[in-house]
Design a protein around this motif. Sequence first.
Motif, mmCIF file in Angstrom:
data_model
loop_
_atom_site.group_PDB
_atom_site.id
_atom_site.type_symbol
_atom_site.label_atom_id
_atom_site.label_comp_id
_atom_site.label_asym_id
_atom_site.label_seq_id
_atom_site.Cartn_x
_atom_site.Cartn_y
_atom_site.Cartn_z
ATOM 1 N N ASP A 31 2.277 6.507 -7.531
ATOM 2 C CA ASP A 31 3.510 6.104 -6.854
ATOM 3 C C ASP A 31 3.296 4.961 -5.869
ATOM 4 N N HIS A 32 4.264 4.080 -5.830
ATOM 5 C CA HIS A 32 4.349 3.027 -4.824
ATOM 6 C C HIS A 32 3.095 2.155 -4.771
ATOM 7 N N GLY A 33 2.514 1.875 -5.938
ATOM 8 C CA GLY A 33 1.421 0.906 -5.989
ATOM 9 C C GLY A 33 0.087 1.425 -5.518
ATOM 10 N N PHE A 34 -0.119 2.735 -5.594
ATOM 11 C CA PHE A 34 -1.429 3.295 -5.271
ATOM 12 C C PHE A 34 -2.258 3.326 -6.555
ATOM 13 N N ILE A 35 -3.437 2.691 -6.511
ATOM 14 C CA ILE A 35 -4.273 2.582 -7.700
ATOM 15 C C ILE A 35 -5.644 3.179 -7.380
ATOM 16 N N LEU A 36 -6.166 3.943 -8.314
ATOM 17 C CA LEU A 36 -7.536 4.415 -8.171
ATOM 18 C C LEU A 36 -8.423 3.631 -9.130
ATOM 19 N N ALA A 37 -9.518 3.106 -8.615
ATOM 20 C CA ALA A 37 -10.500 2.435 -9.465
ATOM 21 C C ALA A 37 -11.853 3.108 -9.241
ATOM 22 N N TYR A 38 -12.641 3.127 -10.286
ATOM 23 C CA TYR A 38 -13.864 3.936 -10.307
ATOM 24 C C TYR A 38 -15.033 2.999 -10.588
ATOM 25 N N GLU A 39 -15.836 2.766 -9.569
ATOM 26 C CA GLU A 39 -16.948 1.825 -9.713
ATOM 27 C C GLU A 39 -18.248 2.595 -9.924
#
Lengths: 109, 1003
Positions: B249-257
Amino acid sequence: MLTLTCPCCGVSGEETEFHAGGEAHLKRYGPGSSDNDFEGYLFMRENPKGVHFERWRHVYGCGKWFLAARCTATLEVFGTYPAQTTEPPQDIKDKITAKRPGWSWRDFA
Amino acid sequence: MSTRLQSKGRLVDTTQPMEFRFNGKRLKGYAGDTLASALLANDQMLMGRSFKYHRPRGAVASGAEEPNALVNLGQGGKFEPNQRATTTELFEGLYATSQNHWPTLEFDVGAVNAALARFLPAGFYYKMFIHPRPFWKYVYEPFIRQSAGLGKAPKERDADTYEHFYFYADVMVIGGGIAGLTAALEAGRAGARVLLVEQTAHWGGRAVVDGAEIGGKPAEDWVAETVAELAAMDNVTIRARTMGAGVYDHGFILAYERLTDHNPETSGPRHRLWRVRAKQTISATGAIERPLSFAGNDIPGVMLAGAVRDYLVNWGVSIGDRTVVVTNNDDAYRTAIALHRAGLRVPAILDARASGGGALADEARAAGIRVEAGRAIAKVKGGKRVEAVEVCLQAGEGAVLETIPCDAVAMSGGWSPVVHLWSHCGGKLLWDTELAMFRPDPARAPTGSDGLGFVAAAGTANGHLGTSAVLADAQSAGRAAAKATGAKPKTGKAPQSNDADEAPIEPVWLMPQGAGDALRMKAWLDYQNDVKVSDVQLAAREGYESVEHAKRYTTLGMATDQGKLSNINGLAVLSGALDQAIPVTGTTTFRPPYTPISMGAIGGSARDGLFQPIRKTPIYGYHVDQNADFEPVGHWRRPYTYPRSAETVHDAVNREVVNTRANIGLLDASTLGKLIVKGPDAGRFLDMMYTNMMSNLAIGKCRYGLMCSENGFLSDDGVVARIDEDTWLCHTTTGGADRIHAWMEDWLQCEWWDWKVYVANVTEQYAQVAVVGPKARKLLEKLGGMDVSKETLPFMQWADGTLGGFPVRVYRISFSGELSYEIAVPASLGRAFWDRLVADGEEFGLMPYGTECLHILRAEKGFIMIGDETDGTVIPQDLGLNWAISKKKDDYLGKRAQEREHMVDPKRWKLVGLETLDGSVIPDGAYAVAAGKNANGQRNTEGRVTSTYYSATLKRGIAMGLILNGPDRMGDVVEFPKVDGTSVKAKIVDQVFYDKAGEKQDV
C-alpha cells in the motif's frame, strides 16, 4: 502499509507510527439511555466498502488523536482532521463528493 | 550428456576454478557459474525428486522460476533448505545435497508412488482420508506428515546476521534488463531520486544473451555504458543481487539484497531487507517462458528453450549433443540457431504452428536445420534422461510419425510477462489474445493515497517482446514516472534495435491438441507439486470451476515457485475444460514475496538483546548483583525472588513472605504506573475515570480506585493521591501505565475536549520503594528527617519530606496488610536510596522480596490483582468491590454497561476465598465442577480459581475464586478436578485469610 498525515503536527508518516482507533463520530450514551441506543454506541459499527471515517492516534509522534476519511476499497485517503468535532468538516466532504459522487456514511453525505 | 564447451560462456571466469560438493561428490566449476550451470557442466542432470511421485527431475529453467532444482545448501548453522540451484552463485567449498529422496537421489523408494499415479489423482487426500474417522489420528495423519514437506528444517541456530535498510525514492525501478536500465536512465537524467534493483548479479537481462543490437552497437556494450552512466549519477542508487520482493500500500516496496550468499567468507550481514517508500515504481521485470504440455515434459533434459540458450551463452554449458526444439512461437528458433552456431546438433525444430515461423525460421533453414511445421511431441522417451522424442501432428491425437533420438528438448510455449509486482497491490490484467498473454492494464494500475496510480510496467513486463518496442516503452515509462514526482524529463528518441520480423504465436495448451488420457496423465503442468493436465481437467469435472478452488484442490501453483511456470498453462487447461475464454477464468492472486526470502532478512537485527527493548528500573543493577530470579512484566524485568546460595526458588519465596511479616521486606515498586492529572477540571474528569469519587478526596490523602471500560469490565486499579487543589497522582498497575495514560488522553481529546485537564505519565521519573513489615517505621526513624509516626502520617495519607537526606514522597499505603511505606524518590537517586535502606535495615532483619512474595502477601489479605481476578469479563460487583463504586455519581465510564441485564444477573460467579481440606494448593486455572453434564458431554462447572498459592504464613494452600452464589455458600465444599484425574476439595471461606480486621497495616 498506509501513509497518513497528522493534522495536529503536520507530519506524514507510515502506519507503524500511528494507531488505529476504530470508527469516528460515535455519540456516547451513558446512564439513562435506552438499551438500543447503548447497544448502538457500544457495538454497532459501519463496515463499508468505500468511504469510511476512522479514529487514529499519532502514537509515536505528537500523541494526538485525529480523524481520517478514507476509502476502504482503494485505501485512498481523502483527508485527515482534528478529533475535536462531531462531524467531518465541509472541505473534507467536498473532496469526497468530487471523487465519490453520491457517497453517504451514517447521517453524512 | 551435459557438458562444458570449449567456448566457456560470457559469465564464466576460467581463471578462477572452484571446487564444490553435491551429495558428497567433489565437483569443479568456475567463478560466475550458478550451482545449476556447474552441475550441468559436470553432467549432473538429475538434481532432485518431485514432491508427490518422487519422479527424477533436473533443472527446467535458468532463473528464479525454477521449480525442480531445489537443494539443501550449507551445513550446521548455515544450513538452508529449498534453495534454487539456478539462483545460487557458485563459491569455493559450496556444499549442497539433494532433497526429497530416500535412500539416494539415483534410487528412490518413494518413486513407487509414480506407479500408483492412477490412484493418486487430484483431491486424492481429501477423498481418501475422510473415513473411517478414527484412522485420521493414528494412520493417516502420521503418514501424511511423514511424506509432507520438501527440505528439512534447520536444526541449528542461524550463524549469520541480517539487517533492515530504509530508503526513500522518487522512482524505484525493479529489474535491471534493458527496460529497467532505460527507465532508470530517463528518471535519473530528469533529476529524480532513483533506486534501481536487479535480482541477479548481472545487468542486461535477456538482451545480452540474445545478442540484440541497441543503437547500432552490441547490447553488451550498450548495457555497460548505461550502467556506468547510472553509477556516476549522484541521484541514482543501483543494486545488483537485489530482488524487488513485494509492492504494498501507498508505495511501500520491499527489496531483498543478497550480500554474501555468493561469497560466504565475507564479513557483514548476509541479507539486507530494503524497506523503500517510492513515489512511483516501475516494474521492468521481464517475462518468463512457458513450458509446453506434452507427455514426458518433466524428464531431465527437457528444458525451456530460453534456459537452454542461457546455459549455452552465459556458462558455455551444453545440455546435450542433440537437442530437439519444440515451439509455438519464433523465439525458440534463436535457441536452435545458437546451438547450431556452437557446433551442436539440432535434429529438428518442431513448430506446432501449421504456418510455421517468420524470419528466424528462414535463418534456421538456411543454416541447414530441419524445420517441421504443424508438428508436435507425442511423448518424450527416457527415464532419468531424455533418450528420444516421438513426433506427431499437433492437430492430431498423438499417432507417432517418427522417433527422433536426442539428449535434450528445448521447449517454448510463449512468454508470460512477470506481472507479479504490478499485481501485488491491486493492478489489474488484460488478456492479450494476439500475444496469448496476460499483460498489465494501464487503465487499472494500483492506486496510492491520492487515488492515482503509482506502479507502471515497462518493457517485456508490459507485454512488449521486440527490443525496439521495449526500449521505447521503457523510455516513456521512465519519463512519466519522473514527471509524476515533479522532475523534468529530457526529450529525444529511444535507441533502435535490429528486430527480426516474427510470425505470430499460436497458443498451444496441450500437445498434441487431441492427446488422450494416457498422454495427458504424463503431461506436467506444475513440476514441483506433480500436477498434470489430467488433474486440472478432473478438478473441473468435479465442480472446482473457480481458478482459486481448482488451485487448492489440485495444488497447482502452490509449490515454492508459486506457479511461475504452471499458472498460465493450468488456467488455460481449466478454461478449456470449462469451455470458457481464459480471461473469464482469470488468474489466481499474485502475492508477495516474488520469490521466497529468508526468515533472517524479515527479522533483520531484531534478535537477542535487540529483539525487544527491556525496561529496567533505577534499582535493576542491585537485582542483577543479587542474582535475582527475573520474570517479564510487560517490557519490564522484575525480580521474581532473590534466592540465596543453595536455596530453591520456592524456598526463597517462602523465606521472603515470612520475613516480611516478621521484620522488614523491601520491594522495588518503581514499575507501578504514575500519572499526574492536573487542571481545573481534573476532579470532575477523575470522577468519570474511576468508579468511586475522587473529586472529594482531601489534599494529603490517598484512596484506592477502580477503572472500568465502557463495557463495564474492570480494567485497572490503583491508589490515587490528592496532591493539591487541582493535582492528583494516579497509581496504575505495572502493565497498565501506558494503556491508562492513552485511555485518559483518548477521553480528553475526543470526548471532553473542552475540559481543562492535563495528564503526564511520570512513571519513569521516580523510583519507588515499598518498605514493608512491622519494623518498617523503626528503619525510617533511623534514617531520620521527617515524622513518620501514626499520628503525623496515618494510614492512607502521604507526605513530602526527607529521609536520610533523600528528598522523598512517602505514601502510607499497603498491598501486603503490613505496616507499609511506599517511598518515591527522583529516579536518579533510586539506587542510592535503596542501598541505604538495605544497609541501615540490616539490624532489623531487612530482606528484599520479589513479585511472587508480593502476590502471596496480597492473596493472604484477599486483595485482587488485575489480570488474576480479572480477565476482561469481570465487573467490580463480581469481586465484592461495591464499596468502591460510588452511588452518588450520575455517571462514570462503565456505569451504564453495569446496569445491563446480564451484569445484574444474580447467577454471576462471585469472588470468595477457598481453603483446601487437605491443605494442598489448588492447581492454577482449575474449575469447580457441579453435578451433571452439559450438551457436549462435559461436566458442568460452578466456578474457577483466580489466584492460588502456598501461604508460608498460614502453612497451607490458599486460593481465591469466582463461584456461583459463592458469598451465600460460606462453609460449602466445592471440588476441583486436577489433570491427573484426582481432585482437590476446598471449603468456601472469606477471602481475607490474614488479619481480617486490618489492624496490622493501620498502626
